[in-house]
Scaffold this motif. Sequence first.
Motif, PDB file in Angstrom:
ATOM      1  N   THR A  62       0.837  -1.200   0.000  1.00  0.00           N
ATOM      2  CA  THR A  62       0.000   0.000   0.000  1.00  0.00           C
ATOM      3  C   THR A  62       0.873   1.252   0.000  1.00  0.00           C
ATOM      4  OG1 THR A  62      -1.698  -1.198   1.198  1.00  0.00           O
ATOM      5  CG2 THR A  62      -1.802   1.197   1.305  1.00  0.00           C
ATOM      6  N   TYR A  65       2.125   1.700  -3.411  1.00  0.00           N
ATOM      7  CA  TYR A  65       1.000   2.056  -4.283  1.00  0.00           C
ATOM      8  C   TYR A  65       0.691   3.542  -4.143  1.00  0.00           C
ATOM      9  CZ  TYR A  65      -3.636   1.963  -6.371  1.00  0.00           C
ATOM     10  OH  TYR A  65      -4.730   2.216  -7.151  1.00  0.00           O
ATOM     11  N   LEU A  66       0.618   3.998  -2.894  1.00  0.00           N
ATOM     12  CA  LEU A  66       0.304   5.417  -2.670  1.00  0.00           C
ATOM     13  C   LEU A  66       1.453   6.297  -3.178  1.00  0.00           C
ATOM     14  CD1 LEU A  66      -1.300   5.159   0.858  1.00  0.00           C
ATOM     15  CD2 LEU A  66      -2.460   5.767  -1.277  1.00  0.00           C
ATOM     16  N   GLN A  69       1.202   7.202  -6.717  1.00  0.00           N
ATOM     17  CA  GLN A  69       0.069   8.026  -7.146  1.00  0.00           C
ATOM     18  C   GLN A  69       0.459   9.457  -7.508  1.00  0.00           C
ATOM     19  OE1 GLN A  69      -3.070   6.777  -7.688  1.00  0.00           O
ATOM     20  NE2 GLN A  69      -1.820   4.955  -7.343  1.00  0.00           N
ATOM     21  N   ILE A  75       4.976  13.540   0.472  1.00  0.00           N
ATOM     22  CA  ILE A  75       4.160  14.496  -0.272  1.00  0.00           C
ATOM     23  C   ILE A  75       4.557  15.926   0.041  1.00  0.00           C
ATOM     24  CG2 ILE A  75       1.796  15.320  -0.609  1.00  0.00           C
ATOM     25  CD1 ILE A  75       0.910  12.377  -0.213  1.00  0.00           C
ATOM     26  N   ASP A 146      -1.576  13.916   5.324  1.00  0.00           N
ATOM     27  CA  ASP A 146      -1.804  13.419   3.964  1.00  0.00           C
ATOM     28  C   ASP A 146      -1.626  11.900   3.947  1.00  0.00           C
ATOM     29  OD1 ASP A 146       0.961  12.968   4.000  1.00  0.00           O
ATOM     30  OD2 ASP A 146       1.362  14.922   3.088  1.00  0.00           O
ATOM     31  N   ALA A 147      -1.790  11.309   2.763  1.00  0.00           N
ATOM     32  CA  ALA A 147      -1.755   9.849   2.670  1.00  0.00           C
ATOM     33  C   ALA A 147      -0.386   9.297   3.063  1.00  0.00           C
ATOM     34  CB  ALA A 147      -2.117   9.402   1.253  1.00  0.00           C
ATOM     35  N   VAL A 151       0.054   6.336   5.931  1.00  0.00           N
ATOM     36  CA  VAL A 151       0.592   4.987   5.752  1.00  0.00           C
ATOM     37  C   VAL A 151       1.840   4.793   6.609  1.00  0.00           C
ATOM     38  CG1 VAL A 151       2.009   5.394   3.670  1.00  0.00           C
ATOM     39  CG2 VAL A 151       0.967   3.159   4.056  1.00  0.00           C
TER      40      VAL A 151
ATOM     41  N   HIS B 235      -5.854   9.510   5.355  1.00  0.00           N
ATOM     42  CA  HIS B 235      -6.260   9.851   3.980  1.00  0.00           C
ATOM     43  C   HIS B 235      -5.984   8.744   2.991  1.00  0.00           C
ATOM     44  CE1 HIS B 235      -7.054  13.939   5.213  1.00  0.00           C
ATOM     45  NE2 HIS B 235      -5.882  13.966   5.824  1.00  0.00           N
ATOM     46  N   PHE B 236      -6.113   7.493   3.419  1.00  0.00           N
ATOM     47  CA  PHE B 236      -5.794   6.400   2.499  1.00  0.00           C
ATOM     48  C   PHE B 236      -6.588   6.496   1.199  1.00  0.00           C
ATOM     49  CE2 PHE B 236      -4.313   4.533   6.451  1.00  0.00           C
ATOM     50  CZ  PHE B 236      -3.132   3.941   6.032  1.00  0.00           C
ATOM     51  N   GLU B 241      -5.708  14.365  -0.758  1.00  0.00           N
ATOM     52  CA  GLU B 241      -4.502  14.390   0.074  1.00  0.00           C
ATOM     53  C   GLU B 241      -3.553  13.254  -0.283  1.00  0.00           C
ATOM     54  OE1 GLU B 241      -3.645  16.740   1.968  1.00  0.00           O
ATOM     55  OE2 GLU B 241      -5.510  17.848   2.299  1.00  0.00           O
TER      56      GLU B 241
END
Lengths: 223, 631
Positions: A62, A65-66, A69, A75, A146-147, A151, B235-236, B241
Amino acid sequence: MSDPKFEPGAEPALPIPDGDGGTDLDVAVLPSFGFGHRSLMWWGTWGMIAIEGTVFALTIATYFYLRGQGTQWPIAEPPPDLLWGTLNVLVFLASAVPNQAAKRAAERYDLAGARRATLGCAALGMVLLILRVFEFRHLNCRWDTDAYGSVVWTLLGFHTAHLLTDWLDTAVLGVMLCTGPIEGKRYVDVSENAMYWYFVLASWLPIYGVIYWVPRLPPVLSP
Amino acid sequence: MSIHDTRSAELEATWRDPPGLRGVLSAVNHKTIGRRFIVTAFSFFVAAGILAGLMRLQLMHPGNTVLGPDRYAQIFTMHGTTMMFLFAVPVMQAVAVYVVPLMIGARSIAFPRLNAYAFWIYLFGGVMLYGAFLLNVGPDAGWFAYVPLSGPAYSPGKRVDFWAQMITFTELSGLLEAVIQITTIFKLRAPGMTLNRLPLYVWSVLVTNFMILFAMPAVMLSSTALIMDRLVGTHFYNPAEGGDVLLWQHLFWFFGHPEVYFIFVPALGFMSTIIATFSRRQIFGYTAMVVALIATAFLAFGLWVHHMFATNLPELGKSFFTAVSMMIAIPSAVQIFCWLATLKTGRLVMEVPLHFVLAFFFILVVGGLTGVMLAAVPLDLQVHDTYFVVAHFHYVLIGGAVFPLVGAFYYWFPKVTGRMLSGVLGRWHFWLFFAGFNLTFFPMHVLGLLGMPRRVYTYPADPGWGALNLLSTVGDWITGVSFLLFALNVWRALARGMPAGANPWGAPTLEWATSSPPHAANFPRVPLVRGVAPLWLAEPYAGHVRGLADTQREVLATTVLDAAPDHRMIMPTPTIWPFLSAVATTMLFIGSIFTPWAVVWGTVPVAVALVAWFWPTRAETAEHLALEKRP
Ligand code: HEM
């Protein structure tokens, strides 16, 4: 169909003629526990390791994967500070020493040795947990910015959950070795607990690499 | 009284669960837990069936007003969720909890206390979901809860949180069962039951549990990420985001496709068992059957992407997965041909269980054909999200799993209760169910091709969908009547059914070697196995095991491949701690829906309960030491 072959584990079980034709097998002579893959605990522990290893692998997947993106990773934040996580790697590696000692002592039925080594593991586990607090504080991100933050916190959180559970296991086992009651299969427990500790240790290495080094990959390798 | 009888009575007392309320809460015998598991799973089946009935009532006529859109959304979500997570997967593990130890000649399941804990967790998770539903906080985002619909922006409130926590409960239970059952099958087989004498049903359970081990973590991860997105602001799945909505689909279907096989593969095991018994011969091609089971498991993981054809994955990738989807037909075909060969060359005994199994062939041909159609990308795009899909998966799930399961119920009921079900009522149940089921779902194929979308609470009159929908609803009523007959049959049998005896069907496997219902220790004398179908041999056993204690729950552990005797071990006694641990775990899980801090304070009671559970008493230890022998 041919008759079954019996190859008992340690000592031959005795075939005894059975009143009704067949041959009885006296198992009273067999041991009442066994180490390693002979024990049910070993299979149970490996089952848990398979499950939890899959969770770690999927969480790392994951993460990547993120990362794929966007164009920036992390980020918007600096990578985590290296100090505390790296220190934890060292302590983890050091914990292999008492861990192996506990496993060995258990397999020789050396109660005093197993007691010492298990308590030593628990002490190092405590150090690891304290260092973990500092790790969280130096991730340089929050889970809700943020994502990336989500994670990273999740990955470290999952690993911490394992650290905490196995620390608790080890501590309880250590106390039990001091207070009793003791029977043979306690030694199997110590040996299996040591195996599980190796899993917690071994899983930390890739997770450490992902959390601390992937954000530092040179720009050519960025997403 | 012979020496065997006295010892058998003593053993019975040793292995029996305690009576009264304490027994209810502290039972650990796998037969008690297995029975409860099965009854609970069937209760959820009935609940989900009632919900299905309500949906069919609503859809009976165009513009009907029995259910409004909000209620309908909750009901189809509850129906799908219950059927998949609270019925179909757990019921398969539940049957295995009861049957597998008996079939492999074991006195106990591995980790009996953990087994009890897994049951309680499952029960509490299901009860929580229904409690929420009755309080109008039932989930409403579909059984696979796609984001963004299920995310914080589009599903405020607690409904989806209950869904996500239900996943946590059921998957925890399912994963523990997987570990328990794999260990049981590997380590507790009667001496002589080498892996190539393992009954095909047990193989299917083994393969299923391995799939569960590697697939269920995906759904736990995805639902944990979902609930964190909803409750603590991660924010998965939030693209604004840096998150991604397709991540949900990847993780969910990494689990979701194998999930269909968690249901299907044990059903294949029922098929093999029932076909062998009622053809009076062993299944043709034992090795091919085992290889096919294992191949199915591997291919199932490659299939997850086919649920996502409507998304914009790379085209080449889609072609690859189309090929995998088609390839899974090969092991299925191998098994079907082996069964057909068995049926063809056997002496058929047309008892009720065999009816249900034969229906499988008919229904699966239809379901399989429509599945191959869906595996083609262009067609999938056409009928995606229409009633064609609803028809397809009900054919597969009901034909592929529910029919064999009900067959298995008829088959093992005499073993579990010691009573026979009525064959006449059973045949009525079968034919009405078969007719009702086809009448309910066949028209849905046509409705789908006519363009009726799924998940609509009503529809207008002008596309002309009314007649077929009415037909479908009538089919559901017939199905309902058939299951009322089933309930009547069970009730009658329990009240005054014919005594079954040990082996009413003349079946070959070990569970039929013991009394019905089985002795508390399963086998007063553990047999030495000499074949895959022991009870059909002129001399069933090579002899018996002796030397296991009668006053302790002592069992024999054997080696993984050859089932050679390895060591004795004492299984734990009944205790209330698994129940209390499950209560503590439930408080943690439900609490965390309302405050993330529950994850912190909630762990304290869980930890206390677990320590109490594992802490040995001196008396117990003394008894163990008396029998101890170091390796
Ligand atoms: C005779 C019994 C059954 C009837 C009448 C029935 C009826 C229905 C209907 C009408 C829907 C469509 C809801 C909609 O799209 O608006 C549906 C959905 C569904 N059914 Fe069934 N069903 C039955 C049995 C089962 C069984 C045994 C299973 C699984 C083992 C199952 C699993 C599902 C699932 C997963 C959905 C999708 C729910 C969703 O869209 O989120 N059903 N059922």
